[in-house]
Design an enzyme around this catalytic site. Sequence first.
Site, PDB file in Angstrom:
ATOM      1  N   GLY A 158     -10.809  38.806  24.375  1.00 26.92           N
ATOM      2  CA  GLY A 158     -10.936  37.353  24.413  1.00 26.92           C
ATOM      3  C   GLY A 158     -10.212  36.757  25.605  1.00 26.92           C
ATOM      4  O   GLY A 158     -10.739  35.841  26.273  1.00 26.92           O
TER       5      GLY A 158
ATOM      6  N   TYR B 102     -11.831  48.627   8.616  1.00 27.26           N
ATOM      7  CA  TYR B 102     -12.308  47.977   9.835  1.00 27.26           C
ATOM      8  C   TYR B 102     -13.778  48.313  10.084  1.00 27.26           C
ATOM      9  O   TYR B 102     -14.577  47.433  10.430  1.00 27.26           O
ATOM     10  CB  TYR B 102     -11.444  48.426  11.010  1.00 27.26           C
ATOM     11  CG  TYR B 102     -11.851  47.860  12.345  1.00 27.26           C
ATOM     12  CD1 TYR B 102     -11.470  46.582  12.733  1.00 27.26           C
ATOM     13  CD2 TYR B 102     -12.615  48.612  13.240  1.00 27.26           C
ATOM     14  CE1 TYR B 102     -11.843  46.062  13.956  1.00 27.26           C
ATOM     15  CE2 TYR B 102     -12.996  48.104  14.467  1.00 27.26           C
ATOM     16  CZ  TYR B 102     -12.606  46.825  14.833  1.00 27.26           C
ATOM     17  OH  TYR B 102     -12.986  46.309  16.048  1.00 27.26           O
TER      18      TYR B 102
ATOM     19  N   THR C 247     -13.184  32.467  20.504  1.00 22.33           N
ATOM     20  CA  THR C 247     -12.170  32.669  19.465  1.00 22.33           C
ATOM     21  C   THR C 247     -11.376  33.938  19.774  1.00 22.33           C
ATOM     22  O   THR C 247     -11.865  34.847  20.444  1.00 22.33           O
ATOM     23  CB  THR C 247     -12.811  32.795  18.079  1.00 22.33           C
ATOM     24  OG1 THR C 247     -13.581  34.014  18.017  1.00 22.33           O
ATOM     25  CG2 THR C 247     -13.730  31.624  17.779  1.00 22.33           C
TER      26      THR C 247
ATOM     27  N   SER D 115      -5.673  37.221  23.605  1.00 20.37           N
ATOM     28  CA  SER D 115      -5.312  38.636  23.649  1.00 20.37           C
ATOM     29  C   SER D 115      -6.546  39.484  23.915  1.00 20.37           C
ATOM     30  O   SER D 115      -7.647  39.150  23.477  1.00 20.37           O
ATOM     31  CB  SER D 115      -4.663  39.061  22.328  1.00 20.37           C
ATOM     32  OG  SER D 115      -4.383  40.447  22.316  1.00 20.37           O
ATOM     33  N   GLY D 116      -6.354  40.588  24.635  1.00 23.59           N
ATOM     34  CA  GLY D 116      -7.384  41.601  24.785  1.00 23.59           C
ATOM     35  C   GLY D 116      -8.670  41.094  25.400  1.00 23.59           C
ATOM     36  O   GLY D 116      -8.688  40.440  26.449  1.00 23.59           O
TER      37      GLY D 116
ATOM     38  N   ALA E  96      -8.783  34.038  21.734  1.00 22.71           N
ATOM     39  CA  ALA E  96      -8.812  33.931  23.193  1.00 22.71           C
ATOM     40  C   ALA E  96      -7.508  34.296  23.873  1.00 22.71           C
ATOM     41  O   ALA E  96      -7.447  34.283  25.105  1.00 22.71           O
ATOM     42  CB  ALA E  96      -9.208  32.507  23.593  1.00 22.71           C
TER      43      ALA E  96
ATOM     44  N   SER F 142     -18.470  46.281  17.022  1.00 24.44           N
ATOM     45  CA  SER F 142     -17.778  47.522  17.389  1.00 24.44           C
ATOM     46  C   SER F 142     -18.754  48.681  17.262  1.00 24.44           C
ATOM     47  O   SER F 142     -19.695  48.642  16.466  1.00 24.44           O
ATOM     48  CB  SER F 142     -16.561  47.769  16.494  1.00 24.44           C
ATOM     49  OG  SER F 142     -16.010  49.047  16.731  1.00 24.44           O
TER      50      SER F 142
END
Length: 468
Positions: free
Chosen positions: A24, A161, A17, A21-22, A19, A148
């Site tokens: 993923g 966050y 998921t 960007s960054g 997928a 994180s």
Amino acid sequence: MTKATLKPLNEQAIVITGATSGVGLATARRAARAGACVFLIARGENDLKALTEELQATGARAAWAVADVADHDALAEAAEKCVRLFGGFDTWVNNAGVSIYGAIRETTLEDQRRLFETNYWGVVNGSLVAAEHLRQRPGGGAIVNVGSILSDAPLPIQGVYSASKHAVKGFTNALRMELMREQAPVTVSLVKPGAIDTPYSRHARNLTGQAVHNPQPVYATHVVADTILYCASHPIREITVGGGGRLIASFYSALPGLAEPLFARFAPSLMRDRGSAYEPYDDGLYDPTDDGLDEEVYYPMVRQFSALAEVRKHPGITGGVIAVLAGIGIAALLLNQRSGPTRYERLRGRLDPRGWIDAGALRTRFDDLTETVRHGLADAGERASEFGDDARHRSERILHGARHSSRKALKKHGKTARRYAHDAGAYARDHAKEGGALLALATIAAAVGAAALDARRPDSRIRSLGKF
């Protein structure tokens, strides 16, 4: 718990998921390069099509589905599509996430709920869909949740966050234990990246009015992607990517009373990007971003390797290397001395506990100490005896003086009393014929009364006479 049989990557079908960007995106590209079938899930249809065509052009098997991870039914439909195309999946990676830069009090409740819909409920929805499929799949499989380091060390300006990642960590650990209890052949891993070189800050909603970025040290996206794929084929409970983030988290855990004032003072300034002008990018909180396939952005320095993650992934190799290096160092130290081969014998002599203590010297010191204590006690006894004799002599002198004073006082007052009595008798005899007897009696009574009054006084001489 029934042990899961995790396949090599080239035999797996992997669902990812977030997928496009960054992290993923890096995970999808590396999984396809390793020979895995890749199923991509994101909200942006154009980016999904472009990425699928890119991977297929390299010979990989890839497919996609548009879905918002906050929608459980949409994820369930995407999973069914993956089953139809690839016959199922072996690993599910919950990577989708978004952030908000801003104080909690300045963030609307609507925005906070939306962030939790993606970051927390997206992980919950994906994990439940994946667990339902993997527990019935022969050999089971793996669920990899991307958390994180802020789940261990929260920071201001990213409070919402951090809260969502705390929730992800708690959910992941609880789900793992429940699957253990049910003896399901499913491994659940939590990957906790530190600061990563991704478009994370561009896709976040920025309420600060200033350009922001990830503070150093920053790691490349492929470092996290390699760790995720390692968890897909190895049962790892929890792993941190980035030693800088682990150091901050350890500091916060050990000394929260000191860490929190420092974070409150310096964290916002460290996240401010002073080298860039603020630009209100279109964030991805509610709608998908359409800025192309960005795996990384530019940072002045990006670390391409995480020693902490490698140590965690290969503890046996790490321990063996440390042992070999330690042995080489000790051997070099022993053999490169002037004493040469006799170095070992000399070292063994130094390490012999019997040579650490000089028993004769210790016995001599103990005897000296005993003699010193004995002399000290004898001197103290003599001083006490001298003090007692002196006190006895002083008390005798005081008693003798008191007795001498009493005799003198008694002799003096006795003479006075006799003189008074003689005078009174002479007076009575001289005035007997004129009623002198009566006057003599009155005089005697007055003297007795005066003596009685004098005896009542504290400093009375008559009272002191009565004590001796």
